[in-house]
Design a protein around this motif. Structure first.
Motif, PDB file in Angstrom:
ATOM      1  N   GLN A   1       0.818  -1.212   0.000  1.00  0.00           N
ATOM      2  CA  GLN A   1       0.000   0.000   0.000  1.00  0.00           C
ATOM      3  C   GLN A   1       0.849   1.258   0.000  1.00  0.00           C
ATOM      4  N   LYS A   2       1.864   1.300   0.840  1.00  0.00           N
ATOM      5  CA  LYS A   2       2.628   2.534   0.986  1.00  0.00           C
ATOM      6  C   LYS A   2       3.260   2.925  -0.342  1.00  0.00           C
TER       7      LYS A   2
ATOM      8  N   TYR B   1      -2.574   5.322   3.886  1.00  0.00           N
ATOM      9  CA  TYR B   1      -2.752   6.179   2.711  1.00  0.00           C
ATOM     10  C   TYR B   1      -2.277   7.612   2.988  1.00  0.00           C
ATOM     11  N   TYR B   2      -2.645   8.142   4.155  1.00  0.00           N
ATOM     12  CA  TYR B   2      -2.297   9.525   4.484  1.00  0.00           C
ATOM     13  C   TYR B   2      -0.990   9.630   5.280  1.00  0.00           C
TER      14      TYR B   2
ATOM     15  N   ASP C   1      -6.043   1.330   6.992  1.00  0.00           N
ATOM     16  CA  ASP C   1      -5.971   1.652   5.560  1.00  0.00           C
ATOM     17  C   ASP C   1      -5.839   3.157   5.350  1.00  0.00           C
TER      18      ASP C   1
ATOM     19  N   TYR D   1       0.508   4.060  -2.639  1.00  0.00           N
ATOM     20  CA  TYR D   1      -0.065   5.354  -2.290  1.00  0.00           C
ATOM     21  C   TYR D   1       0.829   6.509  -2.735  1.00  0.00           C
TER      22      TYR D   1
ATOM     23  N   LEU E   1      -6.451   4.283  -8.066  1.00  0.00           N
ATOM     24  CA  LEU E   1      -6.314   4.295  -6.618  1.00  0.00           C
ATOM     25  C   LEU E   1      -7.091   5.440  -5.987  1.00  0.00           C
TER      26      LEU E   1
ATOM     27  N   LYS F   1     -11.192   8.491  -1.433  1.00  0.00           N
ATOM     28  CA  LYS F   1      -9.781   8.855  -1.324  1.00  0.00           C
ATOM     29  C   LYS F   1      -9.492  10.276  -1.792  1.00  0.00           C
TER      30      LYS F   1
ATOM     31  N   ALA G   1      -0.231   7.471  -6.043  1.00  0.00           N
ATOM     32  CA  ALA G   1      -1.669   7.711  -6.136  1.00  0.00           C
ATOM     33  C   ALA G   1      -2.000   8.909  -7.011  1.00  0.00           C
TER      34      ALA G   1
END
Length: 184
Positions: free
Chosen positions: A98-99, A132-133, A128, A102, A111, A155, A105
């Protein structure tokens, strides 16, 4: 009708007081003869009709075809229901990657789609979002992690907007301090 009369007379004779004690009457021939007549009248002769073996094979073949059709339909129904009941996400992302994903993104429009959580624990949703943030969630109570929600995460929204949405629920309160989310 004549055979019924003979049989009736024979039965009366057998069950009468005199016949019960008399062992020298032979009734086996009369009974066999009457039974043969009865079979001829009711069963159509000496032997019953036997179905040809190809009818049994055809019935077996039809049965196998029906069972195969039912099995195919069941598999098709189950597979189509799993597709509709699968994860309610428009973009599925592996948590380990994910990282890295992201970070891209802004370049990848897939995404940026919404993710729908149905009856998911808060810890799952916030992990999650935190990834993402690039923030870290801190839970003050262990029970807060297991609160279940139906939540749609867009998102495109800012982190502060998402925190405000969560704070509208009575059971939790989220406070943000730079890169840390405190969940009470």
């Amino acid at each position: 009708m004549e055979s019924n009369d003979k049989l009736e007379q024979l039965l009366k004779q057998m069950y009468s007081q005199e016949t019960l004690h008399d062992d020298d009457i032979d009734t086996s021939d009369i009974i066999d003869e009457e039974w043969t007549k009865f079979e001829a009248e009711h069963f159509g002769g000496e032997q019953r009709k036997v179905r040809p073996p190809f009818l049994k094979i055809a019935a077996l073949f039809i049965g196998v075809l029906m069972l195969s059709g039912i099995t195919y339909a069941a598999v098709h129904i189950i597979s189509s229901s799993q597709e509709t009941q699968g994860p309610k996400t428009e973009a599925i992302v592996n948590t380990k990657t994910q990282k890295a994903s992201y970070e891209q993104a802004g370049q990848d429009s897939t995404l940026q789609k919404s993710i729908v959580y149905e009856d998911a624990e808060l810890v799952t949703i916030l992990d999650d979002i935190a990834t993402y943030y690039e923030v870290e969630p801190v839970y003050k109570k262990e029970t807060s992690k297991h609160i279940r929600f139906y939540f749609t995460w867009d998102k495109k929204q800012s982190l502060d907007t998402i925190i405000d949405t969560f704070n509208k629920f009575e059971r939790i309160h989220i406070t943000r301090y730079d890169k840390i989310l405190i969940i009470e």
